[in-house]
Scaffold this active site. Structure first.
Site, short mmCIF file in Angstrom:
data_model
loop_
_atom_site.label_atom_id
_atom_site.label_comp_id
_atom_site.label_asym_id
_atom_site.label_seq_id
_atom_site.Cartn_x
_atom_site.Cartn_y
_atom_site.Cartn_z
N ASP A 199 0.87 -1.14 0.24
CA ASP A 199 -0.07 -0.07 0.04
C ASP A 199 1.02 1.31 -0.19
OD1 ASP A 199 -3.00 0.84 1.95
OD2 ASP A 199 -2.06 1.62 0.07
N ASP B 171 -7.55 -7.66 1.24
CA ASP B 171 -6.63 -7.56 2.28
C ASP B 171 -7.16 -7.25 3.22
OD1 ASP B 171 -6.02 -4.67 1.49
OD2 ASP B 171 -5.28 -5.05 3.64
N1 2YX Z 1 -9.50 -6.02 12.67
C1 2YX Z 1 -9.73 -5.16 11.97
C2 2YX Z 1 -9.98 -4.26 10.85
C3 2YX Z 1 -9.34 -2.85 10.79
C4 2YX Z 1 -9.54 -2.13 10.16
C5 2YX Z 1 -10.40 -2.50 8.86
C6 2YX Z 1 -10.88 -1.43 8.11
C7 2YX Z 1 -9.63 -1.48 6.74
N2 2YX Z 1 -10.18 -0.47 5.78
C8 2YX Z 1 -9.35 0.09 4.87
N3 2YX Z 1 -8.22 -0.09 4.55
C9 2YX Z 1 -7.86 0.72 3.46
C10 2YX Z 1 -6.68 0.94 2.92
C11 2YX Z 1 -6.59 1.92 1.94
N4 2YX Z 1 -5.43 2.28 1.41
C12 2YX Z 1 -5.44 3.25 0.35
N5 2YX Z 1 -3.96 3.59 -0.34
N6 2YX Z 1 -6.34 3.68 0.00
C13 2YX Z 1 -7.60 3.44 0.50
O1 2YX Z 1 -8.68 4.21 0.20
C14 2YX Z 1 -7.82 2.57 1.51
C15 2YX Z 1 -9.07 2.29 2.06
C16 2YX Z 1 -9.09 1.35 3.05
N7 2YX Z 1 -9.91 0.90 3.85
C17 2YX Z 1 -10.97 -3.53 8.97
C18 2YX Z 1 -10.83 -4.64 9.82
#
Ligand code: 2YX
Length: 373
Positions: free
Chosen positions: A93, A267
């Site tokens: 990422d 992921d």
């Molecule tokens: N245990 C646990 C647990 C903790 C957090 C989450 C939510 C993760 N969500 C999430 N990761 C991301 C990474 C991301 N990376 C980038 N570069 N851009 C994103 O819009 C993005 C959006 C995301 N949304 C889900 C489960």
């Protein structure tokens, strides 16, 4: 193996897709779940176990690795694969999301982000070009553009501002990435919960010569229905012949319903983070091992599993380890959870191959709902 990055769409079942990504470092069976190896380790796991458990690819984080051990040091040590002894593909990422969620963000402007490290408070600046440079120094196989992910709910004009900025950053990352045949750069679709902005973002990214498309800006607290609606809006705009990666997702229920919309890659820290906190994922749903009812239950989590952590250790012992805050508790539950996630992905791939994915999805969700664990 292939000296290039290729995606082969092998079968469909409804909108669900079965595919294979081939790269110099290996083949990725899709739909794929990528264990999160934030700072060069999938926490509480040996990478041999991660591989044997069915993972073809793991994820690393530019934000964490740029702070410690540092990209130039990783390059001097032969790259991330050499350092962590993972021979397969690694997706990294780009850092934007982690800067927003972890660091002391100081400034975000056209040039990039300026932030204070959550490790030692040191000041850092990251531009789109530097993010791609860092991912190159890590020798990352699939690199993400730098983007800005806004929280939901949010003002439409704020979502639009961040989406347009991310599109401009995508162009700069695409130039910085250049031409690296055995590697890939993915764009990240933004646009929050706004259909018109999602379409605008996807259309804008399609103008760039990208090897794949991430769906970002989701799994940030919105209801699952909103997340699925945005997939139904976005995925038909994206080219069918390139992989789609839903970032940060998710629970088994999230993944089944997202595969049904046409997602190829996932992921999430959930299986490993929740494992370290005593939560076990099984075919029949979740088991909170900390609960007193497990204290004298000598049954394993699932006697039919091929995973030693799932098949050979009693719930009573897992309960004792977790209650005693012993490292082995988190290790065994992380092992169990990642094995379950990969078993689920294998079941998904098999069901698509046999064109019975909708039935598999319904049966799996129903099994979870029934519980009896
Ligand atoms: N245990 C646990 C647990 C903790 C957090 C989450 C939510 C993760 N969500 C999430 N990761 C991301 C990474 C991301 N990376 C980038 N570069 N851009 C994103 O819009 C993005 C959006 C995301 N949304 C889900 C489960």
């Amino acid at each position: 193996m292939s000296e290039n990055f290729t995606f082969n769409l092998k079968a469909t079942s409804g909108k669900a897709r079965l595919g294979e990504i081939t790269m110099p470092r290996g083949t990725i069976r899709t739909p794929a779940f990528m264990p999160v190896g934030t700072v060069g380790t999938v926490k509480a796991m040996y990478l041999d176990q991660v591989k044997e458990g069915g993972a073809d690819i793991i994820l690393g984080n530019t934000y964490h690795l740029m702070l410690r051990p540092g990209p130039e040091r990783v390059a001097r040590l032969g790259g991330l694969h050499e350092l962590i002894r993972w021979p397969g593909p690694i997706l990294t990422d780009s850092g934007g999301f982690q800067v927003m969620s972890l660091s002391g963000l100081r400034k975000l402007d056209e040039q990039g982000v300026t932030f204070k490290s959550h490790v030692d408070g040191s000041l850092h600046h990251m531009s789109p070009e530097r993010s791609i440079e860092i991912q190159g120094l890590l020798d990352s196989d699939i690199q993400m553009q730098l983007d800005e992910c806004v929280a939901l709910p949010n003002e439409p004009r704020e979502i639009e501002r961040a989406m347009e900025l991310s599109l401009r950053w995508a162009e700069r990352c695409r130039v910085a990435f250049g031409n690296q045949p055995g590697k890939a750069m993915f764009g990240i679709v933004q646009g929050g919960d706004q259909p018109a902005l999602r379409i605008r973002s996807a259309e804008g990214l399609k103008q760039l010569d990208l090897k794949g498309y991430s769906i970002g800006g989701l799994a940030v607290g919105e209801p699952q229905a909103v997340m699925l609606d945005m997939l139904r809006i976005t995925l038909p705009v994206l080219p069918t012949e390139k992989p789609r990666y839903l970032m940060g997702v998710g629970t088994p229920d999230d993944m089944l319903k997202s595969v049904a919309e046409g997602i190829d890659m996932f992921d999430c820290v959930m299986p490993t983070r929740s494992g370290r906190h005593g939560l076990a994922f099984t075919r029949r749903g979740k088991v909170n091992i900390r609960n007193a009812r497990h204290a004298e239950d000598m049954r394993p989590l699932d006697e039919q599993s091929s995973c030693p952590a799932t098949r050979d250790y009693s719930r009573a012992y897992l309960h004792h380890l977790v209650r005693s805050n012993e490292a082995l508790g988190g290790m065994l539950l992380s092992w169990n959870n990642l094995s379950y996630y990969q078993e689920l992905m294998q079941g998904i791939r098999q069901a698509i191959a046999e064109d019975r994915f909708e039935d598999f999805k319904a049966e799996t969700i129903e099994m979870w709902a029934r519980g009896d664990i």
